[in-house]
Design an enzyme around this catalytic site. Structure first.
Site, PDB file in Angstrom:
ATOM      1  N   GLU A 254      71.171  35.589 -23.912  1.00 53.99           N
ATOM      2  CA  GLU A 254      72.006  34.500 -24.431  1.00 53.99           C
ATOM      3  C   GLU A 254      71.272  33.704 -25.506  1.00 53.99           C
ATOM      4  O   GLU A 254      71.880  33.281 -26.501  1.00 53.99           O
ATOM      5  CB  GLU A 254      72.438  33.592 -23.269  1.00 53.99           C
ATOM      6  CG  GLU A 254      73.382  34.311 -22.306  1.00 53.99           C
ATOM      7  CD  GLU A 254      73.646  33.555 -21.009  1.00 53.99           C
ATOM      8  OE1 GLU A 254      74.397  34.078 -20.172  1.00 53.99           O
ATOM      9  OE2 GLU A 254      73.095  32.444 -20.814  1.00 53.99           O
TER      10      GLU A 254
ATOM     11  N   TYR B 195      80.990  36.089 -23.151  1.00 54.00           N
ATOM     12  CA  TYR B 195      81.511  36.107 -21.777  1.00 54.00           C
ATOM     13  C   TYR B 195      82.066  37.484 -21.382  1.00 54.00           C
ATOM     14  O   TYR B 195      82.882  37.566 -20.462  1.00 54.00           O
ATOM     15  CB  TYR B 195      82.584  35.029 -21.609  1.00 54.00           C
ATOM     16  CG  TYR B 195      82.019  33.631 -21.457  1.00 54.00           C
ATOM     17  CD1 TYR B 195      81.292  33.265 -20.317  1.00 54.00           C
ATOM     18  CD2 TYR B 195      82.222  32.666 -22.440  1.00 54.00           C
ATOM     19  CE1 TYR B 195      80.773  31.984 -20.169  1.00 54.00           C
ATOM     20  CE2 TYR B 195      81.713  31.373 -22.294  1.00 54.00           C
ATOM     21  CZ  TYR B 195      80.993  31.040 -21.152  1.00 54.00           C
ATOM     22  OH  TYR B 195      80.494  29.770 -20.997  1.00 54.00           O
TER      23      TYR B 195
ATOM     24  N   LYS C  11      79.488  22.240 -23.677  1.00 55.58           N
ATOM     25  CA  LYS C  11      80.753  22.876 -24.017  1.00 55.58           C
ATOM     26  C   LYS C  11      81.687  21.921 -24.756  1.00 55.58           C
ATOM     27  O   LYS C  11      81.440  20.710 -24.800  1.00 55.58           O
ATOM     28  CB  LYS C  11      81.371  23.410 -22.723  1.00 55.58           C
ATOM     29  CG  LYS C  11      80.513  24.506 -22.052  1.00 55.58           C
ATOM     30  CD  LYS C  11      81.194  25.040 -20.792  1.00 55.58           C
ATOM     31  CE  LYS C  11      80.386  26.156 -20.148  1.00 55.58           C
ATOM     32  NZ  LYS C  11      81.041  26.668 -18.910  1.00 55.58           N
TER      33      LYS C  11
ATOM     34  N   HIS D  26      76.898  24.954 -19.778  1.00 58.68           N
ATOM     35  CA  HIS D  26      76.514  26.296 -19.356  1.00 58.68           C
ATOM     36  C   HIS D  26      75.026  26.317 -19.014  1.00 58.68           C
ATOM     37  O   HIS D  26      74.234  25.630 -19.654  1.00 58.68           O
ATOM     38  CB  HIS D  26      76.764  27.294 -20.504  1.00 58.68           C
ATOM     39  CG  HIS D  26      76.207  28.667 -20.243  1.00 58.68           C
ATOM     40  ND1 HIS D  26      76.873  29.597 -19.495  1.00 58.68           N
ATOM     41  CD2 HIS D  26      75.025  29.247 -20.618  1.00 58.68           C
ATOM     42  CE1 HIS D  26      76.133  30.704 -19.419  1.00 58.68           C
ATOM     43  NE2 HIS D  26      75.006  30.520 -20.092  1.00 58.68           N
TER      44      HIS D  26
ATOM     45  N   ASN E 245      84.030  22.770 -17.535  1.00 60.04           N
ATOM     46  CA  ASN E 245      82.945  22.246 -16.701  1.00 60.04           C
ATOM     47  C   ASN E 245      81.710  21.809 -17.476  1.00 60.04           C
ATOM     48  O   ASN E 245      80.610  21.781 -16.941  1.00 60.04           O
ATOM     49  CB  ASN E 245      82.625  23.214 -15.564  1.00 60.04           C
ATOM     50  CG  ASN E 245      82.147  24.560 -16.065  1.00 60.04           C
ATOM     51  OD1 ASN E 245      81.966  24.738 -17.259  1.00 60.04           O
ATOM     52  ND2 ASN E 245      81.908  25.480 -15.144  1.00 60.04           N
TER      53      ASN E 245
HETATM   54  P1  DAT Z   1      78.775  29.409 -14.263  1.00 65.40           P
HETATM   55  O1  DAT Z   1      79.189  28.808 -15.588  1.00 65.40           O
HETATM   56  O2  DAT Z   1      78.521  28.356 -13.223  1.00 65.40           O
HETATM   57  O3  DAT Z   1      77.646  30.389 -14.388  1.00 65.40           O
HETATM   58  P2  DAT Z   1      80.522  31.708 -14.019  1.00 65.40           P
HETATM   59  O4  DAT Z   1      79.481  32.465 -14.761  1.00 65.40           O
HETATM   60  O5  DAT Z   1      81.029  32.264 -12.724  1.00 65.40           O
HETATM   61  O6  DAT Z   1      80.040  30.211 -13.715  1.00 65.40           O
HETATM   62  O7  DAT Z   1      81.790  31.507 -14.944  1.00 65.40           O
HETATM   63  C1  DAT Z   1      81.639  31.239 -16.319  1.00 65.40           C
HETATM   64  C2  DAT Z   1      82.631  30.191 -16.732  1.00 65.40           C
HETATM   65  O8  DAT Z   1      83.975  30.693 -16.533  1.00 65.40           O
HETATM   66  C3  DAT Z   1      82.573  28.912 -15.906  1.00 65.40           C
HETATM   67  O9  DAT Z   1      81.590  28.038 -16.351  1.00 65.40           O
HETATM   68  C4  DAT Z   1      83.959  28.373 -16.085  1.00 65.40           C
HETATM   69  C5  DAT Z   1      84.822  29.620 -16.104  1.00 65.40           C
HETATM   70  N1  DAT Z   1      85.323  29.902 -14.766  1.00 65.40           N
HETATM   71  C6  DAT Z   1      84.645  30.464 -13.737  1.00 65.40           C
HETATM   72  N2  DAT Z   1      85.408  30.581 -12.641  1.00 65.40           N
HETATM   73  C7  DAT Z   1      86.630  30.090 -12.989  1.00 65.40           C
HETATM   74  C8  DAT Z   1      87.876  29.927 -12.310  1.00 65.40           C
HETATM   75  N3  DAT Z   1      88.021  30.303 -11.024  1.00 65.40           N
HETATM   76  N4  DAT Z   1      88.901  29.369 -12.993  1.00 65.40           N
HETATM   77  C9  DAT Z   1      88.768  28.998 -14.280  1.00 65.40           C
HETATM   78  N5  DAT Z   1      87.621  29.122 -14.989  1.00 65.40           N
HETATM   79  C10 DAT Z   1      86.575  29.655 -14.353  1.00 65.40           C
HETATM   80 MG    MG Z   2      77.532  32.212 -15.329  1.00 71.23          MG
END
Ligand code: DAT
Ligand code: MG
Length: 139
Positions: A128, A51, A11, A117, A114
């Site tokens: 994806e 997303y 990212k 991905h 974070n």
């Molecule tokens: P992952 O990337 O571990 O699959 P996810 O699919 O639940 O997690 O969420 C996609 C992205 O959205 C994640 O990498 C970062 C962002 N995100 C998720 N939960 C969040 C939160 N509580 N606050 C801010 N950003 C968040």
């Molecule tokens: Mg995810």
């Protein structure tokens, strides 16, 4: 049966901080083969589409802003049990909860930024991967 491909993006924060080489090294050292890769910057429309599943979440706007602010490295990776093993390698979504040695533990700043991905299912890995790569660019 578990599939053998997953999709990843390094990212914008990971790219900005100069971590491309170290992260790719950890990925390949962990047994993943890179079968497609490119550096690209997502448009707002692309990030919103990628997303779309999160569009009702309160952080959606921030997520799109973050994912479009600079280039990413997108890749398709191959390994037995790729999706599950790659999720283990990157660690929990929130780096504070990520296991020691995982990519997010080492390189992620926060749950919102974070670093990396990883697809969450074989089905999403295929969706994806084809979102970012034409079949002729998957080797
Ligand atoms: P992952 O990337 O571990 O699959 P996810 O699919 O639940 O997690 O969420 C996609 C992205 O959205 C994640 O990498 C970062 C962002 N995100 C998720 N939960 C969040 C939160 N509580 N606050 C801010 N950003 C968040
Ligand atoms: Mg995810």
């Amino acid at each position: 049966m578990a599939g053998n491909k997953t999709f990843t993006m390094l990212k914008p924060d990971a790219v900005e901080k100069g971590h491309i080489g170290a992260i790719l090294d950890q990925i390949t050292a962990s047994g993943f083969r890179i079968v497609a890769m490119k550096m690209t910057q997502m448009s707002k429309m692309e990030a919103e589409q990628f997303y779309a599943i999160h569009k009702e979440r309160p952080f959606f706007g921030e997520l799109v802003e973050y994912m479009t602010r600079g280039p990413i490295v997108a890749a398709i990776l191959e390994k037995d049990n790729a999706v599950e093993d790659f999720r283990a390698l990157i660690g929990a979504t929130n780096p504070e909860e990520a296991a020691e040695g995982t990519i997010r533990k080492k390189y992620a700043a926060s749950i919102g930024e974070n670093a990396i991905h990883g697809s969450d299912s074989d089905e999403n890995a295929a969706i994806e991967g084809s979102f970012h790569f034409a079949q002729k660019n998957v080797f």
